[in-house]
Design an enzyme around this catalytic site. Sequence first.
Site, PDB file in Angstrom:
ATOM      1  N   THR A 232       0.746  -1.193  -0.126  1.00  0.00           N
ATOM      2  CA  THR A 232      -0.020  -0.230  -0.099  1.00  0.00           C
ATOM      3  C   THR A 232       0.978   1.369  -0.056  1.00  0.00           C
ATOM      4  O   THR A 232       0.511   2.179   0.221  1.00  0.00           O
ATOM      5  CB  THR A 232      -0.878   0.202   1.086  1.00  0.00           C
ATOM      6  OG1 THR A 232      -0.015   0.114   2.304  1.00  0.00           O
ATOM      7  CG2 THR A 232      -1.773  -1.181   1.162  1.00  0.00           C
ATOM      8  N   SER A 233       2.162   1.014  -0.190  1.00  0.00           N
ATOM      9  CA  SER A 233       3.154   2.162  -0.353  1.00  0.00           C
ATOM     10  C   SER A 233       3.509   2.972  -1.668  1.00  0.00           C
ATOM     11  O   SER A 233       2.676   3.788  -1.701  1.00  0.00           O
ATOM     12  CB  SER A 233       4.440   1.614   0.520  1.00  0.00           C
ATOM     13  OG  SER A 233       4.940   2.616   0.723  1.00  0.00           O
ATOM     14  N   ARG A 234       4.335   2.477  -2.258  1.00  0.00           N
ATOM     15  CA  ARG A 234       4.399   2.843  -3.517  1.00  0.00           C
ATOM     16  C   ARG A 234       4.895   1.631  -4.591  1.00  0.00           C
ATOM     17  O   ARG A 234       5.303   0.700  -4.262  1.00  0.00           O
ATOM     18  CB  ARG A 234       5.702   3.950  -3.567  1.00  0.00           C
ATOM     19  CG  ARG A 234       5.558   5.276  -3.179  1.00  0.00           C
ATOM     20  CD  ARG A 234       4.263   5.954  -3.845  1.00  0.00           C
ATOM     21  NE  ARG A 234       5.082   6.410  -5.262  1.00  0.00           N
ATOM     22  CZ  ARG A 234       4.242   6.144  -6.305  1.00  0.00           C
ATOM     23  NH1 ARG A 234       3.153   5.733  -6.380  1.00  0.00           N
ATOM     24  NH2 ARG A 234       4.869   6.346  -7.664  1.00  0.00           N
ATOM     25  N   ASP A 258      -2.132  -1.783  -3.655  1.00  0.00           N
ATOM     26  CA  ASP A 258      -3.218  -0.528  -3.999  1.00  0.00           C
ATOM     27  C   ASP A 258      -2.437   0.416  -4.615  1.00  0.00           C
ATOM     28  O   ASP A 258      -2.987   1.476  -4.935  1.00  0.00           O
ATOM     29  CB  ASP A 258      -3.216   0.026  -2.701  1.00  0.00           C
ATOM     30  CG  ASP A 258      -4.177   1.286  -2.547  1.00  0.00           C
ATOM     31  OD1 ASP A 258      -5.389   1.211  -3.123  1.00  0.00           O
ATOM     32  OD2 ASP A 258      -3.769   2.387  -1.931  1.00  0.00           O
ATOM     33  N   GLU A 263       0.915   3.250 -12.459  1.00  0.00           N
ATOM     34  CA  GLU A 263      -0.276   3.594 -12.155  1.00  0.00           C
ATOM     35  C   GLU A 263      -0.802   4.883 -12.735  1.00  0.00           C
ATOM     36  O   GLU A 263      -2.003   5.051 -13.004  1.00  0.00           O
ATOM     37  CB  GLU A 263      -0.527   3.700 -10.811  1.00  0.00           C
ATOM     38  CG  GLU A 263      -0.085   4.650  -9.776  1.00  0.00           C
ATOM     39  CD  GLU A 263      -0.174   4.729  -8.537  1.00  0.00           C
ATOM     40  OE1 GLU A 263       0.016   3.741  -7.815  1.00  0.00           O
ATOM     41  OE2 GLU A 263      -0.778   5.894  -7.862  1.00  0.00           O
ATOM     42  N   HIS A 295      -5.213   2.833  -5.491  1.00  0.00           N
ATOM     43  CA  HIS A 295      -4.553   3.906  -4.868  1.00  0.00           C
ATOM     44  C   HIS A 295      -5.622   4.660  -4.087  1.00  0.00           C
ATOM     45  O   HIS A 295      -5.977   5.656  -3.995  1.00  0.00           O
ATOM     46  CB  HIS A 295      -3.850   4.926  -5.571  1.00  0.00           C
ATOM     47  CG  HIS A 295      -3.014   5.404  -4.947  1.00  0.00           C
ATOM     48  ND1 HIS A 295      -1.516   5.802  -5.401  1.00  0.00           N
ATOM     49  CD2 HIS A 295      -2.838   5.925  -3.751  1.00  0.00           C
ATOM     50  CE1 HIS A 295      -0.829   6.605  -4.672  1.00  0.00           C
ATOM     51  NE2 HIS A 295      -1.488   6.476  -3.296  1.00  0.00           N
ATOM     52  N   GLN A 296      -6.598   3.504  -3.112  1.00  0.00           N
ATOM     53  CA  GLN A 296      -7.383   4.143  -2.212  1.00  0.00           C
ATOM     54  C   GLN A 296      -7.499   3.852  -0.745  1.00  0.00           C
ATOM     55  O   GLN A 296      -8.028   4.234  -0.025  1.00  0.00           O
ATOM     56  CB  GLN A 296      -8.983   3.475  -2.705  1.00  0.00           C
ATOM     57  CG  GLN A 296      -8.904   2.083  -2.294  1.00  0.00           C
ATOM     58  CD  GLN A 296     -10.280   1.264  -2.493  1.00  0.00           C
ATOM     59  OE1 GLN A 296     -10.597   0.936  -3.607  1.00  0.00           O
ATOM     60  NE2 GLN A 296     -11.123   1.326  -1.464  1.00  0.00           N
ATOM     61  N   ALA A 297      -6.028   3.495  -0.386  1.00  0.00           N
ATOM     62  CA  ALA A 297      -5.783   3.150   0.938  1.00  0.00           C
ATOM     63  C   ALA A 297      -6.202   4.319   1.850  1.00  0.00           C
ATOM     64  O   ALA A 297      -6.382   4.328   3.165  1.00  0.00           O
ATOM     65  CB  ALA A 297      -4.310   2.658   1.109  1.00  0.00           C
ATOM     66  N   PHE A 298      -5.801   5.579   1.141  1.00  0.00           N
ATOM     67  CA  PHE A 298      -5.999   6.836   2.173  1.00  0.00           C
ATOM     68  C   PHE A 298      -7.191   7.394   2.107  1.00  0.00           C
ATOM     69  O   PHE A 298      -7.576   8.213   2.825  1.00  0.00           O
ATOM     70  CB  PHE A 298      -4.893   7.919   1.484  1.00  0.00           C
ATOM     71  CG  PHE A 298      -5.601   8.591   0.214  1.00  0.00           C
ATOM     72  CD1 PHE A 298      -5.716   7.800  -0.936  1.00  0.00           C
ATOM     73  CD2 PHE A 298      -6.409   9.733   0.374  1.00  0.00           C
ATOM     74  CE1 PHE A 298      -6.372   8.273  -2.098  1.00  0.00           C
ATOM     75  CE2 PHE A 298      -7.105  10.140  -0.976  1.00  0.00           C
ATOM     76  CZ  PHE A 298      -6.928   9.354  -2.186  1.00  0.00           C
TER      77      PHE A 298
HETATM   78  P1  NAD Z   1       6.933   7.642   7.067  1.00  0.00           P
HETATM   79  O1  NAD Z   1       7.945   8.565   6.657  1.00  0.00           O
HETATM   80  O2  NAD Z   1       6.436   7.849   8.690  1.00  0.00           O
HETATM   81  O3  NAD Z   1       7.653   6.346   7.484  1.00  0.00           O
HETATM   82  C1  NAD Z   1       8.336   5.678   6.465  1.00  0.00           C
HETATM   83  C2  NAD Z   1       9.431   4.692   7.170  1.00  0.00           C
HETATM   84  O4  NAD Z   1      10.142   3.803   6.225  1.00  0.00           O
HETATM   85  C3  NAD Z   1      10.498   5.603   8.089  1.00  0.00           C
HETATM   86  O5  NAD Z   1      10.453   4.829   9.436  1.00  0.00           O
HETATM   87  C4  NAD Z   1      11.980   5.168   7.522  1.00  0.00           C
HETATM   88  O6  NAD Z   1      12.833   5.099   8.274  1.00  0.00           O
HETATM   89  C5  NAD Z   1      11.529   3.959   6.811  1.00  0.00           C
HETATM   90  N1  NAD Z   1      12.473   3.701   5.710  1.00  0.00           N
HETATM   91  C6  NAD Z   1      12.872   4.589   4.772  1.00  0.00           C
HETATM   92  N2  NAD Z   1      14.040   3.693   3.983  1.00  0.00           N
HETATM   93  C7  NAD Z   1      13.711   2.427   4.100  1.00  0.00           C
HETATM   94  C8  NAD Z   1      14.268   1.348   3.791  1.00  0.00           C
HETATM   95  N3  NAD Z   1      15.139   1.400   2.926  1.00  0.00           N
HETATM   96  N4  NAD Z   1      13.869   0.123   4.496  1.00  0.00           N
HETATM   97  C9  NAD Z   1      13.097   0.005   5.529  1.00  0.00           C
HETATM   98  N5  NAD Z   1      12.318   1.208   5.934  1.00  0.00           N
HETATM   99  C10 NAD Z   1      12.716   2.289   5.398  1.00  0.00           C
HETATM  100  O7  NAD Z   1       6.071   7.453   6.253  1.00  0.00           O
HETATM  101  P2  NAD Z   1       4.404   6.843   6.350  1.00  0.00           P
HETATM  102  O8  NAD Z   1       3.331   8.091   6.562  1.00  0.00           O
HETATM  103  O9  NAD Z   1       4.234   5.817   7.362  1.00  0.00           O
HETATM  104  O10 NAD Z   1       4.035   6.374   4.981  1.00  0.00           O
HETATM  105  C11 NAD Z   1       4.750   5.199   4.463  1.00  0.00           C
HETATM  106  C12 NAD Z   1       4.367   5.067   2.752  1.00  0.00           C
HETATM  107  O11 NAD Z   1       3.172   4.833   2.585  1.00  0.00           O
HETATM  108  C13 NAD Z   1       4.695   6.541   2.077  1.00  0.00           C
HETATM  109  O12 NAD Z   1       6.204   6.714   1.646  1.00  0.00           O
HETATM  110  C14 NAD Z   1       3.589   6.644   0.960  1.00  0.00           C
HETATM  111  O13 NAD Z   1       4.550   6.035  -0.065  1.00  0.00           O
HETATM  112  C15 NAD Z   1       2.551   5.225   1.096  1.00  0.00           C
HETATM  113  N6  NAD Z   1       1.380   5.978   1.256  1.00  0.00           N
HETATM  114  C16 NAD Z   1       0.212   5.420   0.658  1.00  0.00           C
HETATM  115  C17 NAD Z   1      -1.010   5.698   0.869  1.00  0.00           C
HETATM  116  C18 NAD Z   1      -1.882   5.221  -0.123  1.00  0.00           C
HETATM  117  O14 NAD Z   1      -3.162   5.829  -0.469  1.00  0.00           O
HETATM  118  N7  NAD Z   1      -1.880   4.067  -0.763  1.00  0.00           N
HETATM  119  C19 NAD Z   1      -1.325   6.992   1.414  1.00  0.00           C
HETATM  120  C20 NAD Z   1      -0.224   7.622   2.404  1.00  0.00           C
HETATM  121  C21 NAD Z   1       1.036   6.966   2.078  1.00  0.00           C
END
Ligand code: NAD
Length: 340
Positions: A232-234, A258, A263, A295-298
């Site tokens: 759900t990240s990128r 997601d 995308e 991309h609806q997790a948010f």
């Molecule tokens: P955050 O910045 O609070 O946390 C990210 C964590 O990843 C940090 O603790 C960092 O140290 C760690 N990190 C960085 N590089 C790393 C690596 N190489 N290996 C392991 N860990 C590593 O971010 P967050 O708010 O928790 O969001 C995380 C991700 O979720 C965002 O980067 C974004 O891509 C994704 N996101 C997706 C949606 C969605 O709708 N699908 C919505 C919001 C965020």
Amino acid sequence: MKIAFFGAKAYDRAHFNAANSAAHHQLHYLEPRLSPQTVKLAEGFRAVCAFVNDDINAEVVAGLAGLGVQLIALRCAGFNNVDLAAAQKHGLTVVRVPAYSPYAVAEFAVGMMLTLNRKYHKAFNRVREGNFAIDGLAGFDLFGKTVGVVGTGRIGVILVRILLGFGCKVLVFDVAHNVECQALGAEQVAFEEVLRRSDILSLHCPLTPQTHYLINERTLALMKPGAMLINTSRGGLIDTAAVIAALKEGTLGWLGMDVYEEEEGVFFEDLSGRVLGDDLLARLLTFPNVLITGHQAFLTDEALTNIAQTTLANVEQFERGEPCPNRCEPSPGSPQRKQG
Ligand code: NAD
């Protein structure tokens, strides 16, 4: 302030209109995404509001500056779709919403695990067609399973809490030590150990040059046979061709995503009347053990409210000439990230 909203959806209008009821900005909602082809629509506006898949390259920035636009207000966390150096050169301020609801994304990730495992989507369709048979719907208990969480920032920590509530064994990996995860009872281990031991692996780190294709042919081979992968990240964290190969071989048991590396131009759009041109995405959609969402997790009321309120607060700080903590600055040498 007069703000042109690019790529505005009905949910944007509802939440921004509510947040604007006291502020009285002039919000003009436009359907097209911001791009070199649509930039002229910003004529007469002092600010534009954009989202993750708007293409705010140097040409668009120059176009905006030429039209007298002074502010790019992103209604999202990520900003790699903006040429910040060009914005600085043209004197445009760029602001964003760094956090809006980590609960929304963590809860959605758990929903993906449960849907893949317990097959709610299949049961829903069966029952609506009068088929109450339950063969083929067997899943497994989450209780007692080992779940790996990669990235223990705002979202990852909340996911750890939820999973511990299910009675899972939780392994975490982050480049930064997380005291909270340790106190909660999660085990901090090396990345390869997370891969080897996890029944379910969930990705919550940002996309950077270091994390691009974090899940690839080599790392997939280290995962437990039949494991579940949730992203759900990128999209760029996963090499899509490699996961397709692992799904075909049966070494990867389940995939929930997601986000998708390609995308842009697909997610957030209704393409139901068209032929899908992306062969990798089309192949993924054929697997019974793959769940894809756009991309609806948010997408919760709380997150949308926070996005709208923070965006308008950013605009007001800019209007008053105050320093904005949510301003994006170009930082030479450090890669820009694309986040949700
Ligand atoms: P955050 O910045 O609070 O946390 C990210 C964590 O990843 C940090 O603790 C960092 O140290 C760690 N990190 C960085 N590089 C790393 C690596 N190489 N290996 C392991 N860990 C590593 O971010 P967050 O708010 O928790 O969001 C995380 C991700 O979720 C965002 O980067 C974004 O891509 C994704 N996101 C997706 C949606 C969605 O709708 N699908 C919505 C919001 C965020």
